[in-house]
Design an enzyme around this catalytic site. Structure first.
Site, PDB file in Angstrom:
ATOM      1  N   GLU B  31       0.817  -1.104  -0.063  1.00  0.00           N
ATOM      2  CA  GLU B  31       0.100  -0.108  -0.055  1.00  0.00           C
ATOM      3  C   GLU B  31       0.967   1.217  -0.061  1.00  0.00           C
ATOM      4  O   GLU B  31       1.854   1.456   0.858  1.00  0.00           O
ATOM      5  CB  GLU B  31      -0.832  -0.123   1.401  1.00  0.00           C
ATOM      6  CG  GLU B  31      -1.848  -1.310   1.185  1.00  0.00           C
ATOM      7  CD  GLU B  31      -2.338  -1.652   2.503  1.00  0.00           C
ATOM      8  OE1 GLU B  31      -1.995  -0.835   3.618  1.00  0.00           O
ATOM      9  OE2 GLU B  31      -3.097  -2.727   2.519  1.00  0.00           O
ATOM     10  N   LEU B  60      -6.051  -1.670  -0.947  1.00  0.00           N
ATOM     11  CA  LEU B  60      -5.872  -1.697   0.608  1.00  0.00           C
ATOM     12  C   LEU B  60      -6.171  -2.670   1.172  1.00  0.00           C
ATOM     13  O   LEU B  60      -7.551  -2.905   1.773  1.00  0.00           O
ATOM     14  CB  LEU B  60      -6.586  -0.373   0.985  1.00  0.00           C
ATOM     15  CG  LEU B  60      -5.719   0.454   2.209  1.00  0.00           C
ATOM     16  CD1 LEU B  60      -6.076   1.721   2.350  1.00  0.00           C
ATOM     17  CD2 LEU B  60      -6.010  -0.599   3.329  1.00  0.00           C
ATOM     18  N   ALA B  61      -5.640  -3.935   0.905  1.00  0.00           N
ATOM     19  CA  ALA B  61      -6.179  -5.344   1.686  1.00  0.00           C
ATOM     20  C   ALA B  61      -4.896  -6.057   1.654  1.00  0.00           C
ATOM     21  O   ALA B  61      -4.390  -6.701   0.573  1.00  0.00           O
ATOM     22  CB  ALA B  61      -7.286  -5.849   0.613  1.00  0.00           C
ATOM     23  N   GLU B  62      -4.620  -6.396   2.841  1.00  0.00           N
ATOM     24  CA  GLU B  62      -3.375  -6.956   3.126  1.00  0.00           C
ATOM     25  C   GLU B  62      -3.225  -8.547   2.822  1.00  0.00           C
ATOM     26  O   GLU B  62      -2.561  -8.981   2.354  1.00  0.00           O
ATOM     27  CB  GLU B  62      -3.088  -6.953   4.740  1.00  0.00           C
ATOM     28  CG  GLU B  62      -2.842  -5.486   5.125  1.00  0.00           C
ATOM     29  CD  GLU B  62      -3.814  -4.569   5.171  1.00  0.00           C
ATOM     30  OE1 GLU B  62      -4.921  -4.755   5.475  1.00  0.00           O
ATOM     31  OE2 GLU B  62      -3.455  -3.418   5.523  1.00  0.00           O
ATOM     32  N   HIS B 131      -0.230   0.632  15.617  1.00  0.00           N
ATOM     33  CA  HIS B 131       0.965   1.115  14.823  1.00  0.00           C
ATOM     34  C   HIS B 131       2.437   0.966  15.736  1.00  0.00           C
ATOM     35  O   HIS B 131       3.204   1.606  15.287  1.00  0.00           O
ATOM     36  CB  HIS B 131       0.957   2.503  14.586  1.00  0.00           C
ATOM     37  CG  HIS B 131      -0.283   2.866  13.783  1.00  0.00           C
ATOM     38  ND1 HIS B 131      -1.516   2.892  13.784  1.00  0.00           N
ATOM     39  CD2 HIS B 131      -0.107   3.469  12.305  1.00  0.00           C
ATOM     40  CE1 HIS B 131      -2.320   3.014  12.765  1.00  0.00           C
ATOM     41  NE2 HIS B 131      -1.164   3.716  11.779  1.00  0.00           N
TER      42      HIS B 131
END
Lengths: 370, 327
Positions: B31, B60-62, B131
């Site tokens: 991303e 946006l998709a891991e 994070h």
């Protein structure tokens, strides 16, 4: 609750009626040449026999599990016979008919279900990936592979296309929807072949999808088609067109093959707990093999001699499958450690050596460790 | 011997660039890795020089990132995937643990999955929730993956190239609070002449106690060792978390008789627990004290205003050292 609304059924691409009448379709040209149709019939009968044999082998304790394809032969044979040798297929775990068309030997197909391997065949030898049991994961592998095909410049009239197989249940998975999206934004040469067999173990379609499955494609920006999954002609013609579309760089297609799982989900399942015999009877009238046989008879393209010969071949295949399955050797204990890594791994190598010593410590254990 | 001064982030960037120059099959995907150059700019400039086919901005998709990387690897590519932050890895867990890690064994070695998963990890930058996590134990518990982490720009430069060259899937953990640390990087030589990524390194010799650290904690461990004027602390940078180079750890512990392991991750079922168990087994008669772990608590990673209490710092590491001398 589920029978309170009647869903309007969308158009179904069909070239062969349940009575065996061939009805040409303007968008899906198909020339039912006698030799090809007879070959398709042979495929259908043989994979049904292979499947039945595997179910029996499970009941006899020779296999740990089997996921029967009964009823879905046309969807699998039709779509797989549309593939070119260079095309790559990513199956779920019920695609025994596709495996058959890709040349996977029955013993290799049964090996995983017997518990002697977690794989079974060389995916590159057959351009047929290993079975994938977690629902929908393989749709992303197919999409990535197709992105590789693009980067290799392997598109064009004689290019490479990719197909992936999954069921109606898989359309609920995040991975499948991510695959639709990745394929769409990358215009990847992949065909999404959904065998909607009406049941995800015990859950019917209306627990999986509010919208008809093939209509989902529109939201992702590529075509979706519903085909009669018990019609081998339609499955072949529709898949061939979608593969060509992909191969020529025009991107993905979703095919929903509308079919029915006549057997249990697997040999561990009991479908009498969730569906009626009336429903099964209704689908039995749409049987993919019966309708092709009716077509061959109606058109005078095959006689009893042909059908008897196919039956005899099926019988022989059954014997072969039985014998090969029983002959599959158990792996050696130290095979547990095989190919976990490509290169030496100090921790695993230590564990292997310790376990080998342990095995060798038993009296008369010579050769147990290799 | 001196080399170019680079930050750790720039060193990974330079390593990626060199790997892409050397092998046209190397791809970068994730991303915002393209035009933006990644949120930490680790892939800065690669899109411009190698193009959109080799530096892929993904949806946006891991799970999609790792899943399609598997497919690309099956087609002969060497994808280097960026997961934007540690806490965003988890949607990709099935593709990593169930698919990527197992396909070689499942295929009896017929399939090779040379995929690298780069993950900025750990705390210390005042980030919002999800994070700042340290998920290494999930990876080290998974057969089929190799797991490495770097503490210096030079290791970052070489180990990213070694990870890419490795035929096995490699999880490459990047200590995000060290991205801006600068040091000389020797760029002459090759992946074969650099220290293999599987080897631990004694980064500060000592005689009284062994202090094992990795990734972001190596710097803390070195500061702690320097601050301790009474005891001679030997610091080991583990570098590879799976497999662990136990030979280096054992050799050190047999000399010092004491071991402290520190990491940011929670200690329960963490890598420190595994190292403690292994050292106890292998060095029992050399140990003067139990192995002490200094790590995160068994809590969710706290809000950033509390992270200085959660992250092991110089004082907590030295408190751990004190505890080994209390026996």
């Amino acid at each position: 609750m589920s029978d309170s609304t009647v869903r309007e059924e969308p158009e179904l691409i069909q070239l062969l009626t349940p009575d065996g009448e061939y009805v040409p379709h303007p968008d899906y040209p198909f020339e039912p040449a006698t030799a090809q149709v007879r070959d398709l019939y042979r495929d259908l009968v043989l994979v049904r026999r292979l499947d039945a044999e595997a179910v029996a082998l499970q009941r006899q304790g020779e296999l740990g599990l089997w996921a029967s394809l009964l009823g879905q032969e046309a969807a699998q044979i039709g779509s797989a016979r549309a593939l070119e040798p260079q095309d790559m297929a990513f199956p779920s775990y019920r695609e025994h008919g596709v495996a058959w068309c890709r040349g996977v030997r029955p013993r290799d197909l049964l090996a995983m279900f017997r518990g002697v391997t977690n794989g079974g065949w060389d995916p590159y030898e057959h351009n047929f990936h290993l079975y994938t049991i977690v629902i929908g994961s393989q749709t992303l592998h197919a999409t990535g592979y197709a992105m590789g095909v693009q980067r290799d410049g392997a598109l064009g009239e004689d290019g490479t296309a990719v197909i992936t197989y999954f069921g109606d249940g898989a359309t609920s998975q995040g991975d499948t929807n991510e695959a639709f999206n990745y394929a769409a934004v990358n215009n990847a040469p992949v065909v999404f072949f959904c065998q909607n067999n009406q049941w995800a173990i015990s859950e019917p379609n209306d627990r999986q999808s509010k919208a008809p499955i093939y209509q989902r494609a529109a939201g992702f920006g590529f075509p979706g088609i519903r085909v009669d999954g018990n019609d081998v002609f339609a499955c072949l013609a529709v898949t061939r067109k979608a593969l060509q579309h992909a191969r020529e760089g025009q991107g993905p297609t979703l095919i929903e093959a509308f079919t029915y799982r006549m057997g249990a989900h697997t040999t561990s399942d009991d479908p009498t707990r969730y569906r009626t015999s009336a429903e099964i009877e209704e689908w039995r009238r749409k049987d993919p093999i019966a309708r092709l046989r009716a077509y061959l008879v109606r058109e005078g393209k095959a006689d009893d001699g042909f059908f008897d010969a196919v039956e005899a071949e099926a019988e022989k295949l059954g014997e072969q499958v039985r014998a090969e399955c029983r002959a599959l050797p158990d792996p050696a204990p130290l095979d547990i450690f095989r190919e976990v890594y490509a290169e030496p791994h100090r921790e695993l190598d230590r564990q292997r050596a310790e376990f080998a010593d342990y095995l060798a410590s038993f009296e008369g254990a010579e050769g147990a460790a290799r | 011997m001196s080399g170019t001064e680079l930050t750790l982030g720039k060193a990974i960037n330079a390593g990626l660039r060199r790997a892409m120059e050397n092998d046209p099959k190397v791809l970068v995907m994730g991303e915002d890795v393209g035009r933006l150059g990644g949120v930490f700019r680790v892939t800065d400039g690669l899109y411009k020089d190698f193009g959109a086919d080799r530096v892929i901005d993904t949806p946006l998709a891991e799970s999609g990132i790792i899943g399609t990387a598997i497919g690309l690897a099956l087609r002969g590519y060497r994808p280097v995937c960026e997961i934007q932050f540690d806490g965003f890895f988890f949607p990709a867990a099935d593709q990593t643990f169930t698919q990527l890690a197992k396909l070689r064994a499942r295929s009896e070695g017929r399939l090779s999955l040379p995929v690298v998963i780069r993950i900025p990890y750990g705390g210390g930058i005042g980030a919002v929730e999800h994070h700042s996590e340290s998920p290494e134990a999930y990876f080290t518990h998974t057969a089929g993956l190799r797991v490495v982490t770097v503490a210096t720009p030079e290791d970052a430069y070489w180990m990213i190239q070694q990870a890419i060259a490795c035929p096995d899937p490699v999880v490459f953990l990047e200590p995000k609070r060290r991205y801006w640390d600068k040091a000389p990087v020797r760029t002459d030589g090759s992946v074969d002449t650099a220290t293999p990524m599987g080897e631990a390194r004694i980064v500060r010799p000592g005689t009284d106690v062994t202090l094992v650290a990795y990734g972001p904690m190596v710097k803390v461990a070195l500061h702690a060792a320097e601050a301790d004027t009474e005891r001679s602390i030997e610091v080991i940078d583990l570098r590879s978390l799976s497999p662990v180079d136990y030979d280096t750890v054992y050799e050190s512990v047999r000399r010092t008789g004491r071991l402290v392991v520190t990491h940011e991750a929670p200690v329960t079922s963490g890598l420190g627990a595994e190292i403690a168990a292994r050292v106890t087994e292998a060095c029992f008669y050399h140990l003067e004290a139990p192995v002490i772990r200094v790590g995160g608590f068994d809590t969710p990673y706290p809000p950033s205003r509390l992270e200085e209490y959660y992250l092991p710092d110089l004082d907590r590491v030295l408190d751990g050292v004190d505890r080994t001398f209390a026996y």
